[in-house]
Design a protein around this motif. Structure first.
Motif, PDB file in Angstrom:
ATOM      1  N   TYR A  80       1.014  -1.215   0.099  1.00  0.00           N
ATOM      2  CA  TYR A  80       0.061  -0.021   0.056  1.00  0.00           C
ATOM      3  C   TYR A  80       0.769   1.118  -0.132  1.00  0.00           C
ATOM      4  CZ  TYR A  80      -4.312   2.751   1.128  1.00  0.00           C
ATOM      5  OH  TYR A  80      -5.127   3.952   1.188  1.00  0.00           O
ATOM      6  N   SER A 108      -4.053  -7.223   3.895  1.00  0.00           N
ATOM      7  CA  SER A 108      -2.968  -6.665   4.621  1.00  0.00           C
ATOM      8  C   SER A 108      -2.559  -7.870   5.751  1.00  0.00           C
ATOM      9  CB  SER A 108      -3.586  -5.682   5.703  1.00  0.00           C
ATOM     10  OG  SER A 108      -4.597  -6.156   6.325  1.00  0.00           O
ATOM     11  N   SER A 133       1.853  -5.082   9.010  1.00  0.00           N
ATOM     12  CA  SER A 133       1.820  -3.806   9.186  1.00  0.00           C
ATOM     13  C   SER A 133       3.329  -3.163   9.140  1.00  0.00           C
ATOM     14  CB  SER A 133       0.960  -3.201  10.150  1.00  0.00           C
ATOM     15  OG  SER A 133      -0.399  -3.757   9.946  1.00  0.00           O
ATOM     16  N   SER A 164      -0.687  -7.839  10.755  1.00  0.00           N
ATOM     17  CA  SER A 164      -1.846  -6.987  10.669  1.00  0.00           C
ATOM     18  C   SER A 164      -2.854  -7.230  11.513  1.00  0.00           C
ATOM     19  CB  SER A 164      -2.188  -6.628   9.281  1.00  0.00           C
ATOM     20  OG  SER A 164      -1.239  -6.036   8.386  1.00  0.00           O
ATOM     21  N   TRP A 199       1.266  -0.935   4.544  1.00  0.00           N
ATOM     22  CA  TRP A 199       0.620  -2.192   4.736  1.00  0.00           C
ATOM     23  C   TRP A 199       1.365  -3.238   3.427  1.00  0.00           C
ATOM     24  CZ3 TRP A 199      -2.762   1.792   5.109  1.00  0.00           C
ATOM     25  CH2 TRP A 199      -3.139   2.043   6.601  1.00  0.00           C
TER      26      TRP A 199
END
Length: 227
Positions: free
Chosen positions: A80, A113, A116, A155, A175
């Motif tokens: 992301y 995800s 993270s 995540s 992510w």
């Protein structure tokens, strides 16, 4: 699996990031919070669509692509676009879990995800509070890293950012959808890859045992990876 990666950015890069971010137009982070997170989230964020956010994010993505520890740990399939936030004057983020599916605004791209990431852009001495607390099977892990260092964590973990009572905590966060979605499988591949990398300088390139271990790694990755 929780992994700290040191010196993702150099001191010169951090200084450049901070110089740009000091002049940035920050907005209320609640604007990007989900329904449940609105009452728990109090921070500032950079507009994801701004040229500054895109430029700094792209620089970070290029840097991560060349970071062997990040690639080994995350086995990234999709990332992301990095976001940027600032916690100050009591800013905090209560206990929450990240959304399972992330949609990249303005595109048809979505990702699962799996991991993270938080990259710290402020040194720990610059602010009080602001610890990233991650709940794990081994208890709560408290993370507060030097500027330029990054932490990767599942995540699926419950996590929070404690109130910043002095100074400002500036960071980038994003992510990753991994090629290997299963955390246990990804962890085993990471351990195996790190062992291979540690052994490689100590034996001949055609060492039979090293070749076998390398073959096992790639065959497991071939079995478990999804693209």
């Amino acid at each position: 699996m929780l992994i700290t990666i040191q010196q993702v950015l150099t001191s010169e890069e951090i200084a450049q990031f901070r110089q740009h971010l000091a002049q940035a137009n920050w907005q209320d982070g609640v604007k990007t919070a989900g329904t449940l997170a609105r009452s728990a989230k109090q921070n500032l964020q950079l507009d994801d669509a701004s040229e500054l956010a895109r430029s700094l994010g792209n620089h970070l993505l290029r840097t991560l692509a060349a970071n062997s520890l990040f690639v080994s740990a995350a086995l990234p399939n999709k990332i992301y676009p990095p976001k940027f936030n600032c916690y100050t004057q009591g800013g905090h983020y209560g206990t929450h879990v990240d959304s399972a599916i992330m949609h990249v605004p303005g595109t048809a791209v979505s990702l699962r995800s799996d991991l993270s990431a938080t990259l710290f852009l402020s040194d720990a001495e610059e602010y009080e509070g602001g610890e990233l607390e991650i709940e794990t099977a081994f208890g709560v892990q408290v993370i507060k890293l030097a500027a330029g260092d990054m932490v990767l964590y599942p995540s699926s973990s419950l996590h929070r950012v404690t109130p910043v009572t002095k100074g400002a905590r500036i960071a980038s966060f994003f992510w990753i959808e991994s090629l290997v979605g299963d955390e246990a499988e990804r962890s085993m591949l990471f351990d195996l890859d790190q062992a291979i990398q540690a052994l490689t300088p100590t034996v001949a390139p055609d060492d039979a045992n090293l070749l076998k271990l390398t073959g096992v790694y790639h065959n497991l990755l071939r079995r478990w990876a999804t693209t």
